[in-house]
Design an enzyme around this catalytic site. Structure first.
Site, PDB file in Angstrom:
ATOM      1  N   GLY A  89       0.849  -1.197   0.000  1.00 41.62           N
ATOM      2  CA  GLY A  89       0.000   0.000   0.000  1.00 41.62           C
ATOM      3  C   GLY A  89       0.878   1.237   0.000  1.00 41.62           C
ATOM      4  N   GLY A  91       2.790   3.611   1.380  1.00 45.68           N
ATOM      5  CA  GLY A  91       3.363   3.839   2.705  1.00 45.68           C
ATOM      6  C   GLY A  91       3.984   5.218   2.843  1.00 45.68           C
ATOM      7  N   ARG A  92       4.187   5.880   1.693  1.00 49.86           N
ATOM      8  CA  ARG A  92       4.748   7.228   1.761  1.00 49.86           C
ATOM      9  C   ARG A  92       4.242   8.086   0.607  1.00 49.86           C
ATOM     10  NH1 ARG A  92      10.937   7.223  -0.324  1.00 49.86           N
ATOM     11  NH2 ARG A  92      10.801   5.538  -1.814  1.00 49.86           N
ATOM     12  N   LYS A 112       4.531  12.112  -3.325  1.00 53.78           N
ATOM     13  CA  LYS A 112       5.356  10.985  -2.867  1.00 53.78           C
ATOM     14  C   LYS A 112       6.349  11.502  -1.827  1.00 53.78           C
ATOM     15  CE  LYS A 112       8.411   7.372  -4.723  1.00 53.78           C
ATOM     16  NZ  LYS A 112       8.893   6.728  -5.946  1.00 53.78           N
ATOM     17  N   ASP A 124       9.272   5.640   7.505  1.00 54.97           N
ATOM     18  CA  ASP A 124       8.953   6.951   8.079  1.00 54.97           C
ATOM     19  C   ASP A 124       7.993   7.763   7.201  1.00 54.97           C
ATOM     20  OD1 ASP A 124      10.570   7.530   5.960  1.00 54.97           O
ATOM     21  OD2 ASP A 124      12.105   8.608   7.095  1.00 54.97           O
ATOM     22  N   GLY A 125       7.608   7.194   6.067  1.00 55.91           N
ATOM     23  CA  GLY A 125       6.663   7.892   5.190  1.00 55.91           C
ATOM     24  C   GLY A 125       7.294   9.006   4.377  1.00 55.91           C
ATOM     25  N   ARG A 182      -1.969  -0.944  -9.988  1.00 56.53           N
ATOM     26  CA  ARG A 182      -0.849  -1.842 -10.298  1.00 56.53           C
ATOM     27  C   ARG A 182      -1.331  -3.278 -10.400  1.00 56.53           C
ATOM     28  NH1 ARG A 182       3.148   1.128  -6.950  1.00 56.53           N
ATOM     29  NH2 ARG A 182       2.133   3.119  -6.595  1.00 56.53           N
ATOM     30  N   ASP A 251       4.103  -4.938  -7.584  1.00 57.28           N
ATOM     31  CA  ASP A 251       3.503  -3.663  -7.150  1.00 57.28           C
ATOM     32  C   ASP A 251       4.069  -2.498  -7.954  1.00 57.28           C
ATOM     33  OD1 ASP A 251       5.730  -4.670  -5.447  1.00 57.28           O
ATOM     34  OD2 ASP A 251       5.770  -2.596  -4.758  1.00 57.28           O
TER      35      ASP A 251
END
Ligand code: AMP
Ligand code: MG
Length: 484
Positions: A89, A91-92, A112, A124-125, A182, A251
């Site tokens: 997913g 994540g950042r 992003k 940490d995103g 994706r 992905d």
């Protein structure tokens, strides 16, 4: 709205079932500062950057202010990472919305590096300035090489340091894509085992990306065929310019057929089919020469997701999907040969072609010839010379090429014109990418801007590009890193 630059959002993905995403806002950053903005792309998107000042643009392109009509989400997806299935997913990254242009084209606008989401796992995103500028350079270069790719609209610094091997400057990239759906999106939904959700995704993808299939009798089968054709075209294009994606996890394979996720990617210099740049790809899974077969592997994972929608009888569905997947090699080879013929200025189709092409590649490999420059030399020996091309094996091969070029009533002039559209003169060479990133790190963005300008016209002779065409030693020790 004072923060609007003519965004025109319609957020169809966020209207899908909640299973597909998390509604979440970007995490505010300390001190936004726009570093680069892609004015020509902004124009293509009908955006008006003059409507607001630089501070407000900085705030907009870090997600500190959200434009009217946005509906921010993190998308759920899964993926096979180096062959292992994982739930992933965004994540950042955060999708801020789907922008519709005046000609009714729909683009995902994604930030992003925009902070943690529920998919961040231990990350940490955030993203660092260097890798975001790197994605900007390479994705724009790919687009200008006429290769489908996500685009880069802006990079803005966050004013926050992030921890990697050392402390680095944080930054956010605004990515523009036909969509961010994706193969891994299908894998995520298929793993939930709810047929209505899978059908919702299939119909969504067909409406958005494959509208010709709306009335198809077997949408899932036809989508598999169409995606396979798109992905073959894509990987053939990568092979054409020596691009190595570096992390072809499922992905990172887009359903729209665009190149996506520029992490450890790089361009090959000296020709070696086993070239790998990624520091984490110890087995060479995603080496240059493996890219076609990995494309097929990824498409097989895609086909698995579609099985319940291909036929009610599972056995029959598997047989049907397998039959399609098994056509991959033949289709790939045909398209690869077609592409290589054009790189060599050949028209028509002759049985000697494959040997002629393979003999050149073998010579390049044995003699450590530069991939891009060798084709430049073949097109124009005077301006792209080197003692390497005085090698008798090469000279003999060139004679065979010249004889073949004239078949089918072709002329050398015509061959050269054809070659010019397939062989770039400049590519984002690794040492140049690193060099401009080092300058950018010292707040000097001039070399970056100059590089981007050169990369805008890769097929056209420009003055003073020798520095961008030359090699810097060997690639043997060049390493790229992902997730940085
Ligand atoms: P990638 O290797 O960039 O394709 O990313 C694989 C997965 O890791 C995706 O789900 C990303 O969102 C996630 N990811 C990568 N870097 C970070 C980060 N710094 N923080 C959170 N998630 C990340
Ligand atoms: Mg990714």
């Amino acid at each position: 709205m004072e923060n609007n630059i003519n965004w025109n959002f319609d957020n169809s993905y966020s209207r899908l079932s909640n299973a597909f995403k998390e509604h979440i806002k970007p995490v505010a950053v300390k001190s936004p500062e726009l570093v680069i903005i892609n004015e020509s792309l902004a124009k293509e998107l009908d955006l008006n950057l003059t409507k607001i000042n630089k501070d407000k643009l900085s705030s907009l392109f870090t997600g500190n202010t959200l434009p009217e009509g946005s509906n921010t989400i993190a998308q759920a997806y899964a993926g096979h990472q180096f062959g292992h299935f994982t739930m992933l997913g965004d994540g950042r990254a955060i999708l801020i919305g789907e922008h519709i242009t005046s000609s009714n084209k729909r683009y995902d606008i994604q930030l992003k590096g925009s902070g943690k989401t529920s998919f961040s796992r231990n990350g940490d995103g955030r993203a660092a300035l260097g890798p975001m500028l790197r994605e900007y350079i390479v994705s724009e270069a790919m687009h200008n090489l006429n290769i489908p790719s996500t685009r880069s609209l802006a990079v803005a610094k966050t004013g926050e340091k992030i921890m990697r091997d050392t402390l680095l400057e944080g930054a956010i990239l605004t990515r523009v894509a036909l969509s961010h759906i994706r193969v891994g999106t299908f894998q995520y939904i298929a793993a939930r085992d709810k047929k209505d959700e899978l059908e919702m995704l299939l119909n969504y993808v067909i409406n958005r990306h494959y509208p010709k299939l709306v009335n198809s009798k077997n949408k899932a089968m036809d989508l598999l065929i169409d995606l396979m054709n798109k992905q073959i075209d894509l990987v053939v294009n990568w092979m054409r310019v020596g691009f190595i994606h570096g992390v072809m996890n499922t992905d990172n394979m887009s359903i729209s057929g665009e190149t996506i996720d520029y992490g450890p990617c790089a361009f090959m210099d000296t020709y070696d089919p086993k070239t790998v740049f990624s520091s984490i790809d110890h087995m060479g899974r995603y080496a240059y020469c493996n890219q076609p077969i990995i494309t097929k592997w990824n498409l097989s994972r895609f086909a698995e997701c579609l099985i319940p929608m291909i036929d009610k009888n599972q056995k029959k569905a598997i047989e049907m999907a397998t039959e399609i997947i098994n056509t991959f090699e033949k289709k790939y080879e045909e398209k690869w040969l077609e592409m290589m013929r054009k790189k060599l200025g050949l028209i028509g189709n002759h049985s000697i072609d494959k040997t002629l092409i393979l003999d050149l590649l073998t010579w390049m490999h044995q003699n450590k010839a530069d991939y891009t420059n060798t084709f430049c030399h073949i097109m124009d020996p005077l301006s792209n010379n080197g003692t390497i091309y005085e090698d008798m094996d090469f000279v003999d091969w060139k004679k065979r090429l010249n004889i073949r070029q004239l078949k089918d009533n072709n002329s050398y002039k015509n061959s050269i014109e054809l070659m010019k559209t397939y062989n770039p003169l400049v590519i984002p060479r690794n040492h140049k990418v690193e060099e401009v990133l080092e300058f950018a790190d010292r707040k000097d963005f001039k070399p970056l801007i100059r590089f981007l300008n050169i990369l805008k016209k890769p097929y056209i002779k420009q003055e003073d590009t020798s520095d961008f065409q030359s090699l810097s030693g060997s690639n043997e020790n060049y390493k790229t890193f992902c997730g940085t």
